[in-house]
Write an enzyme that holds these catalytic residues in place. Structure first.
Site, PDB file in Angstrom:
ATOM      1  N   ASP A  14       0.861  -1.182   0.000  1.00 20.18           N
ATOM      2  CA  ASP A  14       0.000   0.000   0.000  1.00 20.18           C
ATOM      3  C   ASP A  14       0.896   1.230   0.000  1.00 20.18           C
ATOM      4  OD1 ASP A  14      -2.213   1.649   0.110  1.00 20.18           O
ATOM      5  OD2 ASP A  14      -2.800   1.121   2.150  1.00 20.18           O
ATOM      6  N   SER A  15       0.285   2.394  -0.176  1.00 11.44           N
ATOM      7  CA  SER A  15       1.061   3.635  -0.088  1.00 11.44           C
ATOM      8  C   SER A  15       1.240   4.064   1.362  1.00 11.44           C
ATOM      9  CB  SER A  15       0.369   4.755  -0.869  1.00 11.44           C
ATOM     10  OG  SER A  15      -0.908   5.019  -0.328  1.00 11.44           O
ATOM     11  N   CYS A  78      -4.582  -1.159  -2.157  1.00  9.40           N
ATOM     12  CA  CYS A  78      -4.812   0.257  -2.450  1.00  9.40           C
ATOM     13  C   CYS A  78      -5.717   0.325  -3.672  1.00  9.40           C
ATOM     14  CB  CYS A  78      -3.482   0.954  -2.729  1.00  9.40           C
ATOM     15  SG  CYS A  78      -3.622   2.632  -3.389  1.00  9.40           S
ATOM     16  N   GLU A 155      -3.954   7.389   9.493  1.00 11.26           N
ATOM     17  CA  GLU A 155      -2.501   7.352   9.672  1.00 11.26           C
ATOM     18  C   GLU A 155      -2.123   7.896  11.051  1.00 11.26           C
ATOM     19  OE1 GLU A 155       0.226   6.578   7.665  1.00 11.26           O
ATOM     20  OE2 GLU A 155      -0.887   5.797   5.942  1.00 11.26           O
ATOM     21  N   CYS A 186     -11.699   2.777   0.993  1.00  9.78           N
ATOM     22  CA  CYS A 186     -10.244   2.916   1.090  1.00  9.78           C
ATOM     23  C   CYS A 186      -9.805   2.002   2.214  1.00  9.78           C
ATOM     24  CB  CYS A 186      -9.865   4.368   1.385  1.00  9.78           C
ATOM     25  SG  CYS A 186      -8.119   4.619   1.814  1.00  9.78           S
ATOM     26  N   HIS A 188      -7.649   2.332   4.350  1.00  9.57           N
ATOM     27  CA  HIS A 188      -7.394   3.054   5.597  1.00  9.57           C
ATOM     28  C   HIS A 188      -8.639   3.122   6.483  1.00  9.57           C
ATOM     29  CE1 HIS A 188      -3.683   4.599   3.717  1.00  9.57           C
ATOM     30  NE2 HIS A 188      -3.317   4.986   4.922  1.00  9.57           N
TER      31      HIS A 188
END
Length: 269
Positions: A14-15, A78, A155, A186, A188
């Site tokens: 993932d990023s 992602c 994050e 997403c 996240h």
């Protein structure tokens, strides 16, 4: 150095740290699998990259890791990368590559009123998202909400920063009281599922792709024999912000710490 193990190994890419939500689902379904987690924080967020740069970075980092570790399957955790890099990776690698898409189909089946898709601005705008709506939710009132800040909040949460519910309410305000089901589009967002649920209300069903991805990994890998030497390793392409806090929180996911894994020039490999 990676521990010796007869277990199969998945590379989750993932990023940022969003793919940890996918790792959790894989861990639940396949507790006997080794996990290598790699995130390209040097180029985060991926939604702002040109497709050619995204393909180049993802291809190089994933191939580099596959060369250094005995990887049996790759998961691109992602949405942005999945829609752009999968053909290239599948052409370059001899192992299976699994991507993610917003869980529009199962969410549409659950929704009886209005459906929300919460994702990054890039995912909200991308044609494949609108194709999913057309294919699986054409008869639903679909509300799209794109937010980069939600990614940042996730994050920050994994670095010990508390989620500000007032800020979250401001972001989600267009959806509050107007939908009965929401797609966490997403990887996240499942990391802040509880907080999103508190803001949207108990009656709103939250749906993500993590469990489906885990099932797909199990389907492709087949049965594996449990070995006591299960190994979890985490890597990033650049020094992460609040590294000590991240290392402390990532232990909850089975990782000892995050290690540096910078992208290499072709001449260095």
């Amino acid at each position: 150095m990676q521990k010796q193990s007869t277990n199969k190994t998945v590379l989750i890419f993932d990023s940022g740290i969003g793919g940890l939500s996918v790792q959790q689902e894989i861990q639940l379904l396949l507790p006997d699998i080794n996990v290598v987690y790699l995130f390209d924080n040097e180029a985060y967020p991926y939604g702002e990259l040109e497709p050619s740069e995204l393909i180049n970075r993802t291809s190089r980092l994933v191939s580099q890791m596959v060369e250094q570790r005995h990887i049996d399957i790759v998961v691109i955790a992602c949405n942005t990368a999945s829609t752009i890099v999968l053909p290239t990776l599948r052409a370059e690698l001899t192992i299976p590559v699994v991507g993610v898409v917003p869980a529009v189909k199962p969410a549409s089946q659950l929704s009886t009123q209005a459906l929300a898709i919460i994702a990054t601005p890039a995912t909200v705008k991308r044609e494949y998202t609108h194709d999913l709506i057309r294919d699986f939710a054409i008869d639903k009132d679909v509300k799209l909400l794109g937010s980069t800040r939600l990614v940042e909040i996730a994050e920050e949460k994994l670095r010990g920063i508390a989620v500000d519910l007032s800020e979250l309410e401001d972001i989600l305000l267009p959806l509050i009281g107007k939908v009965d089901t929401a797609v966490l589009g997403c990887t996240h967002f499942p990391l802040i599922r509880r907080e999103i649920g508190r803001v949207l209300g108990d009656r709103v069903k939250l749906v993500d792709s993590g469990e489906a991805i885990a099932r797909r990994v199990r389907e492709l890998l087949g049965e594996s024999r449990l070995n006591s030497n299960v190994c979890y390793e985490a890597f990033c392409s650049a020094p992460p912000f609040k590294e000590d806090a991240l290392n402390s929180m990532i232990k909850n996911y089975g990782f000892a710490s995050v290690n540096l894994f910078p992208i290499q020039d072709a001449s260095d490999r």
